[in-house]
Design a protein around this motif. Structure first.
Motif, short mmCIF file in Angstrom:
data_model
loop_
_atom_site.label_atom_id
_atom_site.label_comp_id
_atom_site.label_asym_id
_atom_site.label_seq_id
_atom_site.Cartn_x
_atom_site.Cartn_y
_atom_site.Cartn_z
N GLU A 35 0.83 -1.20 0.00
CA GLU A 35 0.00 0.00 0.00
C GLU A 35 0.87 1.26 0.00
OE1 GLU A 35 -2.57 -0.24 3.36
OE2 GLU A 35 -3.91 -1.74 2.45
N GLY A 36 2.08 1.14 0.52
CA GLY A 36 3.01 2.26 0.54
C GLY A 36 3.91 2.34 -0.68
N GLY A 37 3.68 1.50 -1.68
CA GLY A 37 4.45 1.57 -2.92
C GLY A 37 5.69 0.72 -2.95
N ILE A 38 5.89 -0.15 -1.94
CA ILE A 38 7.04 -1.05 -1.91
C ILE A 38 6.68 -2.36 -2.62
CG2 ILE A 38 8.70 -2.25 -0.43
CD1 ILE A 38 8.78 0.76 -0.07
N GLU A 39 7.56 -2.84 -3.45
CA GLU A 39 7.34 -4.13 -4.13
C GLU A 39 7.93 -5.26 -3.28
OE1 GLU A 39 8.51 -6.58 -8.22
OE2 GLU A 39 9.25 -4.53 -7.90
N VAL A 40 7.08 -6.17 -2.82
CA VAL A 40 7.54 -7.33 -2.04
C VAL A 40 7.86 -8.45 -3.02
CG1 VAL A 40 6.97 -9.01 -0.26
CG2 VAL A 40 6.17 -6.65 -0.05
N VAL A 41 9.13 -8.80 -3.13
CA VAL A 41 9.57 -9.78 -4.13
C VAL A 41 9.74 -11.18 -3.55
CG1 VAL A 41 10.67 -8.05 -5.58
CG2 VAL A 41 12.01 -9.16 -3.77
N GLY A 42 9.71 -11.29 -2.22
CA GLY A 42 9.88 -12.61 -1.63
C GLY A 42 9.57 -12.60 -0.15
N GLU A 43 9.34 -13.82 0.40
CA GLU A 43 9.08 -13.99 1.82
C GLU A 43 9.86 -15.19 2.34
OE1 GLU A 43 4.95 -14.39 2.71
OE2 GLU A 43 4.35 -12.53 1.68
N ALA A 44 10.09 -15.21 3.65
CA ALA A 44 10.75 -16.35 4.29
C ALA A 44 10.23 -16.46 5.71
CB ALA A 44 12.27 -16.18 4.29
N ASP A 45 10.16 -17.71 6.24
CA ASP A 45 9.64 -17.87 7.59
C ASP A 45 10.70 -18.25 8.62
OD1 ASP A 45 10.10 -20.53 7.02
OD2 ASP A 45 7.98 -21.09 6.92
N ASP A 46 11.96 -18.29 8.21
CA ASP A 46 13.05 -18.42 9.18
C ASP A 46 14.33 -17.87 8.56
OD1 ASP A 46 14.72 -20.46 7.90
OD2 ASP A 46 13.20 -21.92 8.48
N GLY A 47 15.36 -17.76 9.39
CA GLY A 47 16.59 -17.12 8.96
C GLY A 47 17.29 -17.81 7.81
#
Length: 392
Positions: A35-47
């Protein structure tokens, strides 16, 4: 790799990877960022997955949770800096125990932190989103090579200090930048900076910093000998709940007594105060060598509270000479007007140079106004201030 430019990264849109072991939190952060204009290119659920995602997506910035299974946030920061250096923004819960861990993450290479959004939807959510987006945008523009250069110089200074006491007592910055666990118990490096000098009964040093500032502020404070008789005021852009712990860290590494500022207190030579998060700090008087300090909750300036401009302007008006202002790394223009006020009042002004600034925003803007007398790398700022305060 991100640069210190404030005009954007590789493209017009900042690209982020979100790391959190909670699917709900990842979804919430993604929504707020997009919503703030940042493109989220990936996610991870641990280090460990985070390291892989950073290598795969090569983002501009990573938002990093602290407590996660397999590999926690601090371990992940270290691994990312080793394998694929990328600016990391820590998301920290609003708790004292998280504050300690958050500062450890900054020591390991994270560039900044922000209070983690709560799970509930409240009227404060727009403010939470604005702060998160601004912090992500700022972190994405950090010049990691500046941090590497400063760390390298820290290591060189520490090696030099441990192998040659003669070098420690010589002129220049190397005698005042040695990294030590506690300066309270061992004051040799900063004592050497005071050797052969005399100082006024009281001087005032105001330090302002934002993104990338905590470690530089520590470096400056650790280079100030008690014999310099300074009253030190620090404004580091930092959320409420973290400035107290920051003060404790500074106190451990400085010969000065460092605490979070309190309403209507008076401080004298050898004392330093940090503006508490959520409050502006102002100097309201200077009598018998003691500064009177006030805290206010008036509107943010440049979107921040505490603001560097306010404490510098009030010091220019109410603090007796000698007076010196230092403006360190950070995005935006907070402190620019304050530096001008101190220069106009006859004080000395120092700006951190581009090579050692994580973000050369605030210092650059101050330099462009013509109000800065000295531009210096992080490791020389304390020494430059001491030269100004030393009596002929």
């Amino acid at each position: 790799m991100s640069t210190a430019s404030e005009s954007g990264g590789r493209g017009s849109t900042t690209r982020a990877v979100i790391v959190d072991d909670s699917r709900f939190m990842r979804t919430l952060i993604r929504r707020l960022l997009e919503e703030g204009g940042i493109e989220v290119v990936g996610e991870a659920d641990d280090g460990s997955e985070a390291v892989d995602a950073v290598v795969e997506y090569d983002p501009d910035v990573v938002t990093m949770d602290i407590e996660m299974p397999t590999m926690n946030g601090i371990e992940a920061v270290e691994a990312i800096m080793d394998e694929h250096p990328t600016p990391v923004l820590m998301l920290s819960a609003h708790a004292e125990e998280d504050a300690d861990v958050t500062f450890e993450a900054l020591d390991r290479g994270a560039v900044d932190f922000v209070t983690k959004p709560g799970g509930e939807v409240t009227s404060s959510m727009p403010q939470v989103k604005r702060e998160l987006v601004e912090k992500v945008e700022s972190a994405a523009r950090v010049d990691l090579s500046a941090n590497a250069r400063m760390s390298s110089k820290n290591a060189s200074a520490a090696t030099s200090a441990s192998t040659s006491s003669a070098e420690r007592t010589g002129a220049g910055a190397s005698g005042v930048t040695t990294s030590r666990p506690s300066r309270k118990a061992d004051s040799e490096p900063s004592a050497s900076a005071a050797a052969g000098r005399s100082y006024p009964d009281a001087g005032t040093l105001v330090i302002g910093a934002s993104t990338g500032g905590p470690n530089v502020v520590e470096r400056v404070l650790s280079g100030l000998p008690r014999a310099a008789n300074l009253r030190v005021l620090v404004v580091q852009h930092m959320p409420e709940g973290f400035t107290g712990r920051f003060s404790t860290r500074l106190d451990d590494k400085s010969e000065y007594t460092v605490q979070e500022a309190e309403e209507s207190e008076r401080i004298g030579p050898g004392e330093a105060r940090v503006a508490p998060g959520g409050h502006h700090l102002v100097v309201s008087g200077d009598r018998n060598g003691r500064l009177r300090l006030e805290l206010t909750e008036t509107e943010p300036i440049h979107g921040v509270r505490p603001a560097v401009d306010l404490v510098m302007a009030s010091a220019a008006e109410n603090a007796a000479h000698p007076l010196c202002a230092v403006l360190l790394t950070g995005m935006g223009r907070d402190g620019v007007d304050g530096m001008g006020r101190i220069a106009d009042a006859g004080g000395h002004t120092i700006a951190q140079d581009e090579a050692t600034s994580a973000i050369f925003g605030m210092p650059k803007r101050a330099i462009e106004t013509g109000s800065v007398e000295t531009v210096a790398p992080a490791e020389e700022i304390a020494e430059n201030a001491l030269q100004y305060f030393a009596e002929e």
